[in-house]
Design a protein around this motif. Sequence first.
Motif, PDB file in Angstrom:
ATOM      1  N   LYS A 186      26.970  98.762  51.109  1.00 50.01           N
ATOM      2  CA  LYS A 186      27.693  97.812  52.131  1.00 50.01           C
ATOM      3  C   LYS A 186      28.533  98.373  53.068  1.00 50.01           C
ATOM      4  O   LYS A 186      28.956  98.216  54.147  1.00 50.01           O
ATOM      5  CB  LYS A 186      28.521  96.607  51.364  1.00 50.01           C
ATOM      6  N   GLY A 244      19.744  90.367  47.704  1.00 51.65           N
ATOM      7  CA  GLY A 244      20.574  88.860  48.073  1.00 51.65           C
ATOM      8  C   GLY A 244      20.341  88.294  49.148  1.00 51.65           C
ATOM      9  O   GLY A 244      19.214  87.525  49.478  1.00 51.65           O
ATOM     10  N   SER A 248      21.229 100.308  44.709  1.00 52.46           N
ATOM     11  CA  SER A 248      22.066  99.916  45.750  1.00 52.46           C
ATOM     12  C   SER A 248      23.764 100.052  45.468  1.00 52.46           C
ATOM     13  O   SER A 248      24.471 100.057  46.373  1.00 52.46           O
ATOM     14  CB  SER A 248      21.890  98.178  46.373  1.00 52.46           C
ATOM     15  N   GLY A 274      19.415  90.325  51.636  1.00 55.81           N
ATOM     16  CA  GLY A 274      18.469  91.333  51.991  1.00 55.81           C
ATOM     17  C   GLY A 274      18.749  92.718  52.719  1.00 55.81           C
ATOM     18  O   GLY A 274      18.160  93.368  53.270  1.00 55.81           O
ATOM     19  N   SER A 275      19.987  92.906  52.949  1.00 60.92           N
ATOM     20  CA  SER A 275      20.323  94.256  53.506  1.00 60.92           C
ATOM     21  C   SER A 275      20.069  95.291  52.952  1.00 60.92           C
ATOM     22  O   SER A 275      19.416  96.247  53.850  1.00 60.92           O
ATOM     23  CB  SER A 275      21.995  94.069  53.828  1.00 60.92           C
ATOM     24  N   SER A 294      25.704  90.871  55.054  1.00 64.07           N
ATOM     25  CA  SER A 294      24.388  91.147  54.745  1.00 64.07           C
ATOM     26  C   SER A 294      23.479  90.672  55.936  1.00 64.07           C
ATOM     27  O   SER A 294      23.745  90.270  57.126  1.00 64.07           O
ATOM     28  CB  SER A 294      24.024  90.235  53.548  1.00 64.07           C
TER      29      SER A 294
HETATM   30  C1  LIG Z   1      25.858  92.999  47.956  1.00 61.10           C
HETATM   31  C2  LIG Z   1      25.210  93.585  47.069  1.00 61.10           C
HETATM   32  C3  LIG Z   1      23.604  93.396  47.016  1.00 61.10           C
HETATM   33  C4  LIG Z   1      22.939  92.396  47.660  1.00 61.10           C
HETATM   34  O1  LIG Z   1      23.149  92.131  49.015  1.00 61.10           O
HETATM   35  P1  LIG Z   1      21.898  92.475  50.041  1.00 61.10           P
HETATM   36  O2  LIG Z   1      22.576  92.216  51.441  1.00 61.10           O
HETATM   37  O3  LIG Z   1      20.881  91.786  49.557  1.00 61.10           O
HETATM   38  O4  LIG Z   1      21.673  94.144  49.813  1.00 61.10           O
HETATM   39  C5  LIG Z   1      22.829  94.563  46.158  1.00 61.10           C
HETATM   40  N1  LIG Z   1      23.538  95.374  45.440  1.00 61.10           N
HETATM   41  C6  LIG Z   1      24.909  95.513  45.345  1.00 61.10           C
HETATM   42  C7  LIG Z   1      25.338  96.787  44.948  1.00 61.10           C
HETATM   43  C8  LIG Z   1      25.758  94.748  46.229  1.00 61.10           C
HETATM   44  O5  LIG Z   1      26.788  94.882  46.385  1.00 61.10           O
END
Ligand SMILES: *Cc1c(COP(=O)(O)O)cnc(C)c1O
Length: 395
Positions: A93, A238, A379, A240-241, A196
């Motif tokens: 993030k 989530g 992530s 998708g980022s 995101s």
């Molecule tokens: C917020 C988060 C996600 C999901 O968000 P995306 O926008 O889909 O990446 C995935 N993993 C972690 C650790 C997060 O904090």
Amino acid sequence: MHATEFQLPTRFGTGSLGGCYAPETLMQPLLDLEKALRRALDDPSFHSELKTELRNFVGRPTPLTPAPRLAEKLGLRNLFLKREDLTHTGAHKINNALAQALLARRMGKAEIIAETGAGQHGVASAAACARLGLKCTVYMGVVDMARQAPNVARMRLFGAEVVPVEAGQGTLKEAVNEALRAWAGRCDKAHYILGSALGPHPFPTMVRTFQTVIGEEARAQVLEQFSGLPDAVIACAGGGSNGLGLLVPFLGDALHRFAVEAGGHGTALGEHAARLEGGRMGVLHGCKTLLLQDQHGHTAETASISAGLDYPALGPELAALVLDGKVEVLRASDDDALSGARLLCESEGILPALESSHALALLPELAKRGFTSVLLGLSGRGDKDLSTYQTKIGL
Ligand SMILES: *Cc1c(COP(=O)(O)O)cnc(C)c1O
């Protein structure tokens, strides 16, 4: 009417997902934001400023860690982890939050508005604001504030104001509504950092652009360490980022790309956040995309053990890549995610976020399908999820 004034593509894929379904009061701020984004992306000084902060503050490049013991256990020849868990604040993030905060400062905005669900994006935004001297207000559902109390404390320590949102389920969807409303009222002074690849144009494109550093680094690292590309790349999704950030730089390569959604604790509407199987085309928070909804088109409730995957819509660009056959979506249940986490902990000594554990849970499936070399986007780190792990695993 306004869409023709945008210069970046507002739509994704053959289904024309995305767009800019925003109230009239937000159209001018969105147009201004797009213009500022294009200017910044064309300006080498923005890139060098961002690169410096990503190195000095965020800790990039993050390592690409081979996971030989886990690979052997699964029957894979090679497994590589892209370590976004090792960034400052513990998840991908921060890449986006920091870049948008730099953009806001360029736009002369001294205030930041953000929303948060699990709190990871709120913490990242609050940290970036403290670093750059910007005032930060984070909207957060009351239910999320209760279950993510340590992150509320972190945001407050970084000087952010956390505003409780009582409406609806008291979770992320309502927090986004409230943040958009607040932005509409203060857009002359404030920038809204969306967390995101969601929302009205230019947010999905902007967030994806700031996250592709993940895949660009990983692609170079895997070529260097392994002198070849893996045959599968996988990330959790989530909004998708992190998924887009990892997968987009591999779109031109002959390999398989996977995104993993939250299968929750059942297959009925309301028991999961798997938008591909359960979702239909709809509009939420400014964009057209795959959305979990009831037969009347009301946004459905969602459930997942991981707050970061617990959102009713899949981001429009990732949804378009899925519908156009470039990314395959899989799902992992709450229990699968717990097993995935244990696998990584025991084999490699790394505690993953519950979100990332959804991708880990699918590794045995990839091995079964005959993939031999896999790159996985880790992530985030699992410290924030320790109490869930403790209760669910019975530690
Ligand atoms: C917020 C988060 C996600 C999901 O968000 P995306 O926008 O889909 O990446 C995935 N993993 C972690 C650790 C997060 O904090």
